[in-house]
Design a protein around this motif. Structure first.
Motif, PDB file in Angstrom:
ATOM      1  N   LEU A 556       7.857   7.357  -0.856  1.00 44.90           N
ATOM      2  CA  LEU A 556       8.556   6.202  -0.973  1.00 44.90           C
ATOM      3  C   LEU A 556       7.781   4.976  -0.969  1.00 44.90           C
ATOM      4  O   LEU A 556       7.963   4.039  -1.690  1.00 44.90           O
ATOM      5  N   GLU A 557       6.693   4.850  -0.379  1.00 40.95           N
ATOM      6  CA  GLU A 557       5.904   3.557  -0.241  1.00 40.95           C
ATOM      7  C   GLU A 557       4.799   3.665  -1.294  1.00 40.95           C
ATOM      8  O   GLU A 557       4.399   2.333  -1.628  1.00 40.95           O
ATOM      9  N   SER A 558       4.445   4.746  -1.655  1.00 39.02           N
ATOM     10  CA  SER A 558       3.095   4.677  -2.697  1.00 39.02           C
ATOM     11  C   SER A 558       2.943   5.716  -3.734  1.00 39.02           C
ATOM     12  O   SER A 558       2.280   5.476  -4.660  1.00 39.02           O
ATOM     13  N   GLY A 559       3.785   6.616  -3.450  1.00 38.18           N
ATOM     14  CA  GLY A 559       3.665   7.650  -4.655  1.00 38.18           C
ATOM     15  C   GLY A 559       2.380   8.407  -4.364  1.00 38.18           C
ATOM     16  O   GLY A 559       2.153   9.262  -5.401  1.00 38.18           O
ATOM     17  N   THR A 560       1.841   8.312  -3.528  1.00 40.09           N
ATOM     18  CA  THR A 560       0.626   9.250  -3.319  1.00 40.09           C
ATOM     19  C   THR A 560       0.584  10.751  -3.065  1.00 40.09           C
ATOM     20  O   THR A 560      -0.221  11.362  -2.951  1.00 40.09           O
ATOM     21  N   TRP A 574      11.370  10.475  -5.265  1.00 42.05           N
ATOM     22  CA  TRP A 574      10.748  10.174  -6.550  1.00 42.05           C
ATOM     23  C   TRP A 574      11.473   9.177  -7.370  1.00 42.05           C
ATOM     24  O   TRP A 574      11.031   8.400  -7.746  1.00 42.05           O
ATOM     25  N   VAL A 575      12.829   9.283  -7.541  1.00 42.58           N
ATOM     26  CA  VAL A 575      13.744   8.703  -8.033  1.00 42.58           C
ATOM     27  C   VAL A 575      13.702   7.162  -7.731  1.00 42.58           C
ATOM     28  O   VAL A 575      13.677   6.020  -8.507  1.00 42.58           O
ATOM     29  N   VAL A 576      13.741   7.060  -6.456  1.00 34.93           N
ATOM     30  CA  VAL A 576      13.817   5.945  -5.718  1.00 34.93           C
ATOM     31  C   VAL A 576      12.688   4.935  -5.863  1.00 34.93           C
ATOM     32  O   VAL A 576      12.399   3.881  -6.345  1.00 34.93           O
ATOM     33  N   TYR A 577      11.417   6.212  -5.709  1.00 37.04           N
ATOM     34  CA  TYR A 577      10.185   5.188  -5.650  1.00 37.04           C
ATOM     35  C   TYR A 577       9.848   4.625  -7.210  1.00 37.04           C
ATOM     36  O   TYR A 577       9.367   3.346  -7.382  1.00 37.04           O
ATOM     37  N   TRP A 578       9.971   5.719  -8.249  1.00 31.30           N
ATOM     38  CA  TRP A 578       9.844   5.077  -9.721  1.00 31.30           C
ATOM     39  C   TRP A 578      10.547   3.871 -10.217  1.00 31.30           C
ATOM     40  O   TRP A 578      10.159   2.946 -10.888  1.00 31.30           O
ATOM     41  N   SER A 583      11.047  -1.726 -11.479  1.00 32.93           N
ATOM     42  CA  SER A 583      11.902  -3.097 -11.214  1.00 32.93           C
ATOM     43  C   SER A 583      10.818  -4.042 -10.519  1.00 32.93           C
ATOM     44  O   SER A 583      11.256  -5.301 -10.289  1.00 32.93           O
ATOM     45  N   ARG A 584       9.533  -3.780 -10.426  1.00 34.85           N
ATOM     46  CA  ARG A 584       8.345  -4.640 -10.012  1.00 34.85           C
ATOM     47  C   ARG A 584       8.756  -4.992  -8.439  1.00 34.85           C
ATOM     48  O   ARG A 584       8.735  -5.999  -7.954  1.00 34.85           O
ATOM     49  N   GLY A 585       9.391  -3.942  -7.606  1.00 32.53           N
ATOM     50  CA  GLY A 585       9.522  -4.161  -6.247  1.00 32.53           C
ATOM     51  C   GLY A 585       8.929  -3.254  -5.445  1.00 32.53           C
ATOM     52  O   GLY A 585       8.013  -2.513  -5.838  1.00 32.53           O
ATOM     53  N   THR A 590      10.320   2.491   8.140  1.00 35.96           N
ATOM     54  CA  THR A 590      10.012   2.320   9.392  1.00 35.96           C
ATOM     55  C   THR A 590      10.740   3.503  10.394  1.00 35.96           C
ATOM     56  O   THR A 590      12.058   3.554  10.136  1.00 35.96           O
ATOM     57  N   THR A 591      10.009   4.061  11.302  1.00 36.26           N
ATOM     58  CA  THR A 591      10.657   4.908  12.169  1.00 36.26           C
ATOM     59  C   THR A 591      11.491   4.115  13.310  1.00 36.26           C
ATOM     60  O   THR A 591      10.848   3.374  13.981  1.00 36.26           O
ATOM     61  N   ARG A 592      12.687   4.663  13.549  1.00 37.10           N
ATOM     62  CA  ARG A 592      13.619   3.791  14.469  1.00 37.10           C
ATOM     63  C   ARG A 592      13.719   4.685  16.024  1.00 37.10           C
ATOM     64  O   ARG A 592      13.463   5.787  15.831  1.00 37.10           O
ATOM     65  N   GLU A 593      13.723   3.869  16.883  1.00 33.89           N
ATOM     66  CA  GLU A 593      13.830   4.444  18.241  1.00 33.89           C
ATOM     67  C   GLU A 593      15.110   4.419  18.820  1.00 33.89           C
ATOM     68  O   GLU A 593      15.694   3.375  18.683  1.00 33.89           O
ATOM     69  N   PRO A 594      15.616   5.494  19.445  1.00 29.46           N
ATOM     70  CA  PRO A 594      14.922   6.862  19.695  1.00 29.46           C
ATOM     71  C   PRO A 594      14.923   7.656  18.684  1.00 29.46           C
ATOM     72  O   PRO A 594      14.443   8.663  18.592  1.00 29.46           O
ATOM     73  N   ARG A 595      15.986   7.573  17.599  1.00 28.48           N
ATOM     74  CA  ARG A 595      15.857   8.424  16.384  1.00 28.48           C
ATOM     75  C   ARG A 595      16.371   7.509  15.205  1.00 28.48           C
ATOM     76  O   ARG A 595      17.001   6.756  15.333  1.00 28.48           O
ATOM     77  N   GLY A 596      16.122   8.151  14.065  1.00 25.02           N
ATOM     78  CA  GLY A 596      16.406   7.441  12.967  1.00 25.02           C
ATOM     79  C   GLY A 596      15.219   6.779  11.794  1.00 25.02           C
ATOM     80  O   GLY A 596      14.260   6.499  12.549  1.00 25.02           O
ATOM     81  N   THR A 597      15.936   6.205  10.897  1.00 25.57           N
ATOM     82  CA  THR A 597      14.924   5.739   9.752  1.00 25.57           C
ATOM     83  C   THR A 597      15.332   4.426   9.139  1.00 25.57           C
ATOM     84  O   THR A 597      16.850   4.166   9.076  1.00 25.57           O
ATOM     85  N   GLU A 598      14.568   3.486   8.923  1.00 19.31           N
ATOM     86  CA  GLU A 598      14.906   2.295   8.458  1.00 19.31           C
ATOM     87  C   GLU A 598      14.054   2.288   7.341  1.00 19.31           C
ATOM     88  O   GLU A 598      12.724   2.243   7.184  1.00 19.31           O
ATOM     89  N   ILE A 599      14.747   2.004   6.150  1.00 17.62           N
ATOM     90  CA  ILE A 599      13.993   1.951   4.745  1.00 17.62           C
ATOM     91  C   ILE A 599      14.466   0.546   3.876  1.00 17.62           C
ATOM     92  O   ILE A 599      15.876   0.262   3.904  1.00 17.62           O
ATOM     93  N   THR A 600      13.621  -0.112   3.645  1.00 17.77           N
ATOM     94  CA  THR A 600      13.758  -1.613   2.992  1.00 17.77           C
ATOM     95  C   THR A 600      13.151  -1.523   1.596  1.00 17.77           C
ATOM     96  O   THR A 600      12.148  -1.309   1.418  1.00 17.77           O
ATOM     97  N   ILE A 601      14.043  -1.897   0.899  1.00 18.92           N
ATOM     98  CA  ILE A 601      13.618  -2.099  -0.700  1.00 18.92           C
ATOM     99  C   ILE A 601      13.640  -3.792  -0.940  1.00 18.92           C
ATOM    100  O   ILE A 601      14.691  -4.339  -0.778  1.00 18.92           O
ATOM    101  N   ARG A 602      12.311  -4.150  -1.527  1.00 19.36           N
ATOM    102  CA  ARG A 602      12.536  -5.443  -1.834  1.00 19.36           C
ATOM    103  C   ARG A 602      12.311  -5.684  -3.292  1.00 19.36           C
ATOM    104  O   ARG A 602      11.578  -4.910  -4.082  1.00 19.36           O
ATOM    105  N   LEU A 603      13.396  -6.450  -4.023  1.00 18.81           N
ATOM    106  CA  LEU A 603      13.365  -6.636  -5.467  1.00 18.81           C
ATOM    107  C   LEU A 603      13.241  -8.199  -5.549  1.00 18.81           C
ATOM    108  O   LEU A 603      13.958  -9.059  -5.088  1.00 18.81           O
TER     109      LEU A 603
END
Length: 615
Positions: A556-560, A574-578, A583-585, A590-603
């Motif tokens: 998600l973050e770098s495609g590496t 990969w669809v999300v990343y590309w 879109s030049r975003g 970020t890992t959430r506590e106690p569980r879960g994930t936070e994903i932010t897309i900037r456009l």
């Protein structure tokens, strides 16, 4: 009485048609002098109606009475004309002349000799009057000439002093007699300290031997010498000078010389770099060109000549219409006009047909604004020949479509037979059949997602204004209907217009769907937040699921993660990343506590949205 008989032919006096102003108290003498001037072929009569304070004349002829009347005015005019002579010829009776010579009183000192330049006694013959006036007018002409030369010399001196070129004046043996201020800034030597020194101080050692003999032979012959030479400054550093040395001729012989140096070190360095750049451009297989505002070629490389089937001389001052089909040439002309209007680079592709060669080409072109001396002068274009790449892409697309079609058909058969087995077999074997069904469904999904990725990578999408707020609300509504047990809420503006490619909604759908279907919580919750951050629009997805692997974070973050041997959840991320990248975003995880994930897309916000982000 004035006797104007027996006039000799006048000689040249140095002023074209000098103007004479008779100013005599005796009317008879005034009339005789005026008639004599009017009948003269060398002199003209000054306007008698003009007052003496403003009259224009080259010589004034007056007698004693008029001298007393106009002495102050004439003295003032003579002072104002200085250093040019404004001569006055005083005619006096013989008795008065003797008085001037013997008395030396007020009339002589204060009036006559401060006003009159020549005093003669009457009667005077025409020949003597001609001679006297001619002498005075010649003196005036000489003073005018001297003034012009003095002013010209002063102007020349100021020009030399203000010149940005280093200028010296030297004796024929090379001794410096004068150096201007620019000499100091160019050479580092103090201009006063170099007086009396040899000009060779700028060419120490052997640096002058290459041109010394040629230089002195040229000057001795009375000719001007010019050459680019390498000189040495006072601090030992070297500079390249465009130097011109001209002899000063007197009586047909060179008596001295003036040397003018223009420091062209920077220009020579630039020429060297340009030579390297030109060599690189010429060696490239991609056509490169510089064109004027009117589209005429100023610079073309060999690659363009090869494709066009024309020589460099044939292409220069021509345009694309000279060698390709009119439709493509018109398309290129529009792109050039776009660059000229926006002064921004433009990318486009063309597939021209060449009229003078049998070559085939597909060009991906980037066209830039081109400037000269800070002014927009035209465009500069680099054309990448992607003919082979396009052909391979088309072949891969065909292969991709065929493979995807065949795999999907086979998977559908496997899925159908496995479903039948699951229904017919006993529990233990039915579970094994269910595994086959699930795997078949996953492979079908992967096939569909690979289509999305292929579409994004193959097409040349251009970001446009897209309402992210409306996309999110539509997708979350669909997810609630499909997954009624999940709690999905959205906060933020209803409308958030960003700059993105059209299929960005596929990436958003993938992100939201993953947050729901991979959530193993008894109470799955997904919170979607829309916001404006400076010139960016942000979409944040928070869930209370099991978290995300390092592999998926890298995707998600770098495609590496493409080079690793690990495996993740599949092609969806990969669809999300590309699509975000196209879109030049960017994306942060970020890992959430106690569980879960936070994903932010900037456009990037759409241009209109940036004008009023508070709205």
């Amino acid at each position: 009485m004035i006797d104007l008989s027996l006039m000799d032919e006048p000689e040249d006096i140095g002023i074209e048609a000098p103007s004479l102003r008779p100013l005599l108290s005796d009317e008879g003498n005034q009339r005789l002098v005026r008639e004599w001037v009017e009948g003269h072929d060398r002199y003209t009569l000054a306007d008698p109606n003009q007052p003496i304070e403003t009259a224009t004349f080259d010589c004034c002829i007056l007698d004693g009475e008029m001298l007393r009347t106009h002495a102050e005015t004439l003295r003032t005019r003579k002072r104002e004309a200085d250093p040019v002579l404004l001569p006055c010829l005083l005619l006096v009776p013989e008795a008065d002349l003797s008085l001037i010579e013997t008395d030396r009183g007020e009339i002589a000192d204060s009036v006559v000799f401060k006003t009159a330049d020549e005093v003669v006694s009457m009667p005077i013959k025409k020949a003597e009057l001609e001679w006297r006036i001619g002498a005075l007018v010649r003196l005036r002409a000489q003073s005018l000439c001297l003034k012009e030369r003095t002013e010209a010399l002063e102007l020349f001196k100021r020009a030399v002093e203000a010149s940005g070129h280093a200028i010296t004046m030297n004796d024929m043996d090379g001794t410096i007699r004068y150096a201007n201020p620019a000499f100091e800034s160019v050479t580092g030597y103090d201009r006063d300290n170099v007086i009396g020194e040899s000009a060779d101080l700028l060419t120490p050692g052997e640096s002058s031997t290459g041109y010394g003999e040629e230089l002195w032979d040229t000057l001795a012959a009375g000719n001007t010498w010019r050459q680019e030479i390498t000189n040495e400054r006072r601090d030992g550093s070297q500079y390249v000078a465009d130097q011109t040395i001209a002899p000063i001729i007197e009586d047909g012989e060179p008596k001295a010389f003036v040397a003018v140096q223009n420091d062209i070190t920077e220009r020579k360095q630039l020429e060297g770099r340009l030579s390297v750049y030109r060599d690189i451009i010429e060696r490239l297989d991609d056509p490169i060109m510089v064109q004027t505002r009117d589209g005429e070629f100023q610079l073309v490389n060999d690659a363009l000549c090869s494709f066009a089937g024309l020589s460099r001389d044939e292409l220069l001052d021509a345009n694309e219409y000279a060698f390709m089909d009119p439709e493509t040439a018109t398309t290129i002309a529009k792109r050039k006009q776009e660059v000229m209007e926006t002064e921004e680079p433009v990318k486009y592709s063309v597939e021209p047909t060449f009229e003078h060669s049998d070559k085939e080409a597909i060009f991906y072109t980037t066209r830039y604004p081109y400037y000269e001396d800070g002014e927009l002068a035209g465009t500069f274009a680099i054309c990448r020949d992607v003919t082979d790449l396009e052909e391979r892409t088309r072949q891969l697309n065909v292969l991709d479509n065929v493979l995807r079609h065949n795999i999907r058909n086979d998977l559908n058969v496997i899925h159908g037979r496995a479903t039948q087995l699951s229904e017919d077999l006993e529990a233990e074997h039915g579970e094994l059949a269910d595994v086959i069904v699930n795997r078949a469904e996953a492979l079908v999904t992967t096939s569909e997602k690979s289509r999305d990725i292929t579409s994004v990578l193959n097409k040349r999408y251009t970001p446009s204004s897209i309402d992210l707020g409306q996309i999110v609300r539509r997708l979350t509504t669909e997810l609630r209907e499909e997954w009624p047990t999940a709690q999905i809420d959205v906060t933020g503006p209803d409308h958030l217009v960003v700059s993105a490619i059209d299929p960005i909604d596929v990436a958003i759908e993938e992100l939201l769907t993953n947050a729901v279907i991979h959530n193993d919580s008894d109470d799955p919750r997904v919170h979607v937040e829309l916001a404006v951050d400076g010139s960016w629009g942000t979409l944040t997805v928070r869930d209370n699921g099991p978290g995300i692997s390092e592999f998926d974070r890298d995707v998600l973050e770098s495609g590496t993660a493409i080079e690793t041997l690990s495996h993740g959840s599949g092609l969806g991320l990969w669809v999300v990343y590309w699509m975000t990248k196209r879109s030049r975003g960017d994306i942060t995880v970020t890992t959430r506590e106690p569980r879960g994930t936070e994903i932010t897309i900037r456009l990037p916000l759409a241009p209109d949205e940036r004008l009023a982000p508070s709205e």
